[in-house]
Design a protein around this motif. Sequence first.
Motif, PDB file in Angstrom:
ATOM      1  N   PHE A  21     -15.724  17.367 -10.747  1.00 45.78           N
ATOM      2  CA  PHE A  21     -15.152  18.551 -11.402  1.00 45.78           C
ATOM      3  C   PHE A  21     -15.119  18.357 -12.924  1.00 45.78           C
ATOM      4  O   PHE A  21     -15.339  19.302 -13.677  1.00 45.78           O
ATOM      5  CB  PHE A  21     -13.751  18.869 -10.861  1.00 45.78           C
ATOM      6  CG  PHE A  21     -13.780  19.676  -9.583  1.00 45.78           C
ATOM      7  CD1 PHE A  21     -14.109  21.024  -9.611  1.00 45.78           C
ATOM      8  CD2 PHE A  21     -13.503  19.090  -8.362  1.00 45.78           C
ATOM      9  CE1 PHE A  21     -14.156  21.773  -8.452  1.00 45.78           C
ATOM     10  CE2 PHE A  21     -13.543  19.835  -7.192  1.00 45.78           C
ATOM     11  CZ  PHE A  21     -13.872  21.175  -7.230  1.00 45.78           C
ATOM     12  N   PHE A  22     -14.842  17.128 -13.359  1.00 46.58           N
ATOM     13  CA  PHE A  22     -14.911  16.853 -14.799  1.00 46.58           C
ATOM     14  C   PHE A  22     -16.345  17.067 -15.307  1.00 46.58           C
ATOM     15  O   PHE A  22     -16.558  17.650 -16.366  1.00 46.58           O
ATOM     16  CB  PHE A  22     -14.476  15.408 -15.095  1.00 46.58           C
ATOM     17  CG  PHE A  22     -12.993  15.247 -15.327  1.00 46.58           C
ATOM     18  CD1 PHE A  22     -12.308  16.103 -16.181  1.00 46.58           C
ATOM     19  CD2 PHE A  22     -12.282  14.233 -14.711  1.00 46.58           C
ATOM     20  CE1 PHE A  22     -10.937  15.955 -16.413  1.00 46.58           C
ATOM     21  CE2 PHE A  22     -10.911  14.075 -14.936  1.00 46.58           C
ATOM     22  CZ  PHE A  22     -10.246  14.932 -15.789  1.00 46.58           C
ATOM     23  N   LEU A  23     -17.320  16.562 -14.532  1.00 48.36           N
ATOM     24  CA  LEU A  23     -18.725  16.700 -14.947  1.00 48.36           C
ATOM     25  C   LEU A  23     -19.122  18.175 -15.004  1.00 48.36           C
ATOM     26  O   LEU A  23     -19.828  18.612 -15.917  1.00 48.36           O
ATOM     27  CB  LEU A  23     -19.634  15.935 -13.981  1.00 48.36           C
ATOM     28  CG  LEU A  23     -21.098  15.826 -14.404  1.00 48.36           C
ATOM     29  CD1 LEU A  23     -21.250  15.094 -15.733  1.00 48.36           C
ATOM     30  CD2 LEU A  23     -21.928  15.118 -13.333  1.00 48.36           C
ATOM     31  N   GLN A  24     -18.646  18.935 -14.024  1.00 49.08           N
ATOM     32  CA  GLN A  24     -18.916  20.385 -14.012  1.00 49.08           C
ATOM     33  C   GLN A  24     -18.383  21.029 -15.305  1.00 49.08           C
ATOM     34  O   GLN A  24     -19.070  21.835 -15.929  1.00 49.08           O
ATOM     35  CB  GLN A  24     -18.225  21.008 -12.795  1.00 49.08           C
ATOM     36  CG  GLN A  24     -18.416  22.515 -12.670  1.00 49.08           C
ATOM     37  CD  GLN A  24     -17.663  23.062 -11.458  1.00 49.08           C
ATOM     38  OE1 GLN A  24     -17.737  22.499 -10.374  1.00 49.08           O
ATOM     39  NE2 GLN A  24     -16.943  24.152 -11.634  1.00 49.08           N
ATOM     40  N   ALA A  26     -17.904  19.541 -18.176  1.00 45.34           N
ATOM     41  CA  ALA A  26     -18.717  19.090 -19.314  1.00 45.34           C
ATOM     42  C   ALA A  26     -20.041  19.859 -19.366  1.00 45.34           C
ATOM     43  O   ALA A  26     -20.486  20.270 -20.448  1.00 45.34           O
ATOM     44  CB  ALA A  26     -18.969  17.592 -19.195  1.00 45.34           C
ATOM     45  N   LEU A  27     -20.660  20.080 -18.206  1.00 45.04           N
ATOM     46  CA  LEU A  27     -21.945  20.787 -18.182  1.00 45.04           C
ATOM     47  C   LEU A  27     -21.780  22.240 -18.625  1.00 45.04           C
ATOM     48  O   LEU A  27     -22.608  22.768 -19.372  1.00 45.04           O
ATOM     49  CB  LEU A  27     -22.577  20.708 -16.779  1.00 45.04           C
ATOM     50  CG  LEU A  27     -23.008  19.295 -16.353  1.00 45.04           C
ATOM     51  CD1 LEU A  27     -23.528  19.286 -14.930  1.00 45.04           C
ATOM     52  CD2 LEU A  27     -24.077  18.735 -17.294  1.00 45.04           C
ATOM     53  N   PHE A  28     -20.692  22.877 -18.185  1.00 45.90           N
ATOM     54  CA  PHE A  28     -20.446  24.255 -18.643  1.00 45.90           C
ATOM     55  C   PHE A  28     -20.130  24.264 -20.144  1.00 45.90           C
ATOM     56  O   PHE A  28     -20.447  25.239 -20.841  1.00 45.90           O
ATOM     57  CB  PHE A  28     -19.319  24.916 -17.846  1.00 45.90           C
ATOM     58  CG  PHE A  28     -19.812  25.620 -16.609  1.00 45.90           C
ATOM     59  CD1 PHE A  28     -20.592  26.778 -16.720  1.00 45.90           C
ATOM     60  CD2 PHE A  28     -19.529  25.139 -15.350  1.00 45.90           C
ATOM     61  CE1 PHE A  28     -21.057  27.425 -15.581  1.00 45.90           C
ATOM     62  CE2 PHE A  28     -19.994  25.781 -14.208  1.00 45.90           C
ATOM     63  CZ  PHE A  28     -20.761  26.930 -14.325  1.00 45.90           C
ATOM     64  N   GLY A  29     -19.540  23.186 -20.641  1.00 51.34           N
ATOM     65  CA  GLY A  29     -19.294  23.081 -22.082  1.00 51.34           C
ATOM     66  C   GLY A  29     -20.608  23.058 -22.853  1.00 51.34           C
ATOM     67  O   GLY A  29     -20.751  23.721 -23.899  1.00 51.34           O
ATOM     68  N   ILE A  30     -21.582  22.315 -22.321  1.00 47.24           N
ATOM     69  CA  ILE A  30     -22.905  22.260 -22.969  1.00 47.24           C
ATOM     70  C   ILE A  30     -23.547  23.662 -22.925  1.00 47.24           C
ATOM     71  O   ILE A  30     -24.104  24.132 -23.916  1.00 47.24           O
ATOM     72  CB  ILE A  30     -23.802  21.202 -22.271  1.00 47.24           C
ATOM     73  CG1 ILE A  30     -23.217  19.804 -22.527  1.00 47.24           C
ATOM     74  CG2 ILE A  30     -25.245  21.298 -22.769  1.00 47.24           C
ATOM     75  CD1 ILE A  30     -23.855  18.696 -21.711  1.00 47.24           C
ATOM     76  N   VAL A  31     -23.423  24.315 -21.772  1.00 51.84           N
ATOM     77  CA  VAL A  31     -23.942  25.684 -21.642  1.00 51.84           C
ATOM     78  C   VAL A  31     -23.259  26.594 -22.681  1.00 51.84           C
ATOM     79  O   VAL A  31     -23.922  27.404 -23.343  1.00 51.84           O
ATOM     80  CB  VAL A  31     -23.692  26.229 -20.207  1.00 51.84           C
ATOM     81  CG1 VAL A  31     -24.004  27.722 -20.124  1.00 51.84           C
ATOM     82  CG2 VAL A  31     -24.530  25.460 -19.194  1.00 51.84           C
ATOM     83  N   GLY A  32     -21.953  26.403 -22.856  1.00 52.28           N
ATOM     84  CA  GLY A  32     -21.196  27.191 -23.835  1.00 52.28           C
ATOM     85  C   GLY A  32     -21.752  26.992 -25.247  1.00 52.28           C
ATOM     86  O   GLY A  32     -21.889  27.953 -26.014  1.00 52.28           O
ATOM     87  N   GLY A  33     -22.097  25.736 -25.568  1.00 54.54           N
ATOM     88  CA  GLY A  33     -22.664  25.435 -26.889  1.00 54.54           C
ATOM     89  C   GLY A  33     -23.998  26.145 -27.088  1.00 54.54           C
ATOM     90  O   GLY A  33     -24.263  26.713 -28.158  1.00 54.54           O
ATOM     91  N   LEU A  64     -11.135  25.835 -15.879  1.00 54.36           N
ATOM     92  CA  LEU A  64     -10.816  25.804 -14.442  1.00 54.36           C
ATOM     93  C   LEU A  64     -11.381  24.540 -13.797  1.00 54.36           C
ATOM     94  O   LEU A  64     -10.731  23.919 -12.952  1.00 54.36           O
ATOM     95  CB  LEU A  64     -11.349  27.062 -13.739  1.00 54.36           C
ATOM     96  CG  LEU A  64     -10.999  27.150 -12.254  1.00 54.36           C
ATOM     97  CD1 LEU A  64      -9.489  27.233 -12.034  1.00 54.36           C
ATOM     98  CD2 LEU A  64     -11.666  28.365 -11.598  1.00 54.36           C
ATOM     99  N   SER A  65     -12.594  24.149 -14.215  1.00 55.87           N
ATOM    100  CA  SER A  65     -13.213  22.945 -13.632  1.00 55.87           C
ATOM    101  C   SER A  65     -12.352  21.710 -13.890  1.00 55.87           C
ATOM    102  O   SER A  65     -12.058  20.948 -12.952  1.00 55.87           O
ATOM    103  CB  SER A  65     -14.610  22.718 -14.223  1.00 55.87           C
ATOM    104  OG  SER A  65     -15.409  23.846 -14.008  1.00 55.87           O
ATOM    105  N   VAL A  66     -11.970  21.510 -15.152  1.00 49.50           N
ATOM    106  CA  VAL A  66     -11.204  20.289 -15.439  1.00 49.50           C
ATOM    107  C   VAL A  66      -9.783  20.382 -14.880  1.00 49.50           C
ATOM    108  O   VAL A  66      -9.196  19.363 -14.500  1.00 49.50           O
ATOM    109  CB  VAL A  66     -11.181  19.941 -16.947  1.00 49.50           C
ATOM    110  CG1 VAL A  66     -12.565  19.638 -17.465  1.00 49.50           C
ATOM    111  CG2 VAL A  66     -10.556  21.029 -17.768  1.00 49.50           C
TER     112      VAL A  66
END
Lengths: 424, 83
Positions: A21-24, A26-33, A64-66
Motif C-alpha cells: 500500500f505504501f508502494l501504491q 508512491a507510484l501514484f505520487g510519481i503519476v501525480g508529478g 488513501l493508499s498510505v
Amino acid sequence: MFSQKGLSLDQAPPISVVFRFFLQGALFGIVGGVLLAIYQNEVFDPASKGALVLTHVFTLGIMLSVMLAALFQMLPVIAGVKLTSPIKKANWVQYPLVVGIITLLFAFHFGKISWLYLLASVLLGGSILFIAFIMIEKLLRLSNHSSSSKGITAALFSLVLLVLAALYLTTVLGGYNEGVHYVEIKTAHYSFGLFGWIAVLIISISFQVIEMFYVTPPYPNIMGKYLSGGILFLLAIASIVSFFLPDIWAVCHLVLALLLVAYALLALKRLSQRKRPISDATVWFWRLGLGSLIVSMLCFMLGLFVQTAWVHTLAYLWFGAFALSIVFAMFYKIVPFLTWFHLSSQGYFTAPMMHEIIHPKTAKKHFWIHCSMMAALIMSLIVPQFILLASLLTILSFGWMGYQIVHAHYLYVKTQKEGQKFNY
Amino acid sequence: MKKITLDARELEHPKPLAMAINILKSLDDTNYLYMVHRKNPIPLIDLAQEHHFQVLSHEDDEGTWHILITKNHTADLKELLLV
C-alpha cells in the motif's frame, strides 16, 4: 509499538500488506508529478479538469493508499483490533481500488463518459466501503477505547460518508442524476474528506505516536476524548443543516479551522517538550506538517471573508503539505521498524538494524526534496514556469519513497534467504 | 538470580524494544531482565512468550510498567518484582 490492550505477533499484518500500500501511494505520487507537468498551472483553477484529476490523485492515489497501509499496520498495534486474513482483505481492496482510481481519473479527464463514472463508482465505492465497514465493525466491538481508537473510528465514519457523497456526485457527473443537491453534497464531500478523514486520522494516530515515538508529555485528556468526535459531529450537523441553510458551512469551517490550529499548536508544543531532543528527520517532517496545517487553516479562515482565488489555492496547497509531511514522518518510522522487527521476531541474528534499512541521512535528504517541492509549487503561483520544477521534484520525492520501500523489501527477503538464525 | 536492568522510560521508540531483544538473546537460567517502561511493551512480551520465556508485566499506581522476563521457569517473578 505498544498497546495497553495487547498485540500478538500473529495479529500483526504480513509486511507485504503494509509495503504494497505504501508502494501504491508512491507510484501514484510519481503519476501525480507527471500529470502536474501535463496540466501545469491549470491545476490551480478549481473548476478545471486538471484540478479535479490532481486532487484525486492526491486524495485517493496517495493519501488513501498510505492511510490504508497505516491502518493495516496500526489498528492491531494501537487499537488492539485483529483483522483476520489480512492478505485476502488487502487483495479485495487493493486491486479494485487501483483500477477504480485510474478509471475515475480517465472519467474526469474525458468528461461525460457515463460508463467510466459508473465503473469507477462500483470499484471505488465497493472496495473502500468494504474495508471501512470491516474496520468500523471491529472498532465498535472494543470494550475499552483509547483516544486513538475513538478517533480512528470517527475518521472511518467520515470516510464512509465522504464516499457516499462521492457516489452521489459521480451519478450526477455521469448523467444518471439531475443533481439537485450537487453543491451541498460536493461541499460535504470535500469537508468530510479534508477535515473528517485526513485530519482526524492524522490527529488520532498522533495522540499515540507523538508521545510514544518522541517521549513527550501526553495530550490533554479533553482533546483526546472530544476532538475527533467533535469534528465528526460538526461535519454531520453542517451537512444536514446546509440543505436549509447553505451558509452554515462557513461557520462550520471556521470552527474546524480554529480547532485544527489549536491542535497543531499543542502538538508543536509537545514536540518542543521532548525529553531527548535528538535531531531526527521525522520530527522535522512533523514540524513542517503541523506548521503547514496552521498556515492552511489561516488561509482557509481568510478565504471565508475574502473572495480571492489565491487564498483558497494556498489553503489547499498547504493542506497538502501538511498531509504529505505527516505521511513521510510516519513512513520513515514504520518501514525500518517493521522490517527489523519482523526479522528479529523470526530470530534472524543478521537482521539489519533500522538505520541500515533507511539511513537517517536518507530521510533528511527526502525532507529537503519535499520542502523544495512545496516551495516550487507555491512559487509557481507567482512564476508559472516553476510548475515544471515542482513536477520534477514531486517525481523525485515519490521516486525516493518508492525506492526506500523496494530497498527495505530487498533486505527483508535477502535476510530471510541468507540470514543466520539464533535461538532465544 | 542476576538482575539485568533496563530503564526505558526516557528512551524513544523503538530503542527499548531493540535493547530488550538484545538482552533476551543473552539470557540464561541464572539471570532475568527487569525493564521499567512508560507503556506496556506488548510486542516484546508477546515475542518473549512465543519463545517460551517466563514473563511478568505489572503496572504500578503511578502508571509505570515493570516487566520481568527470564528463561528460568522455576523462578518466582512476583517475588523478584519486590527485589
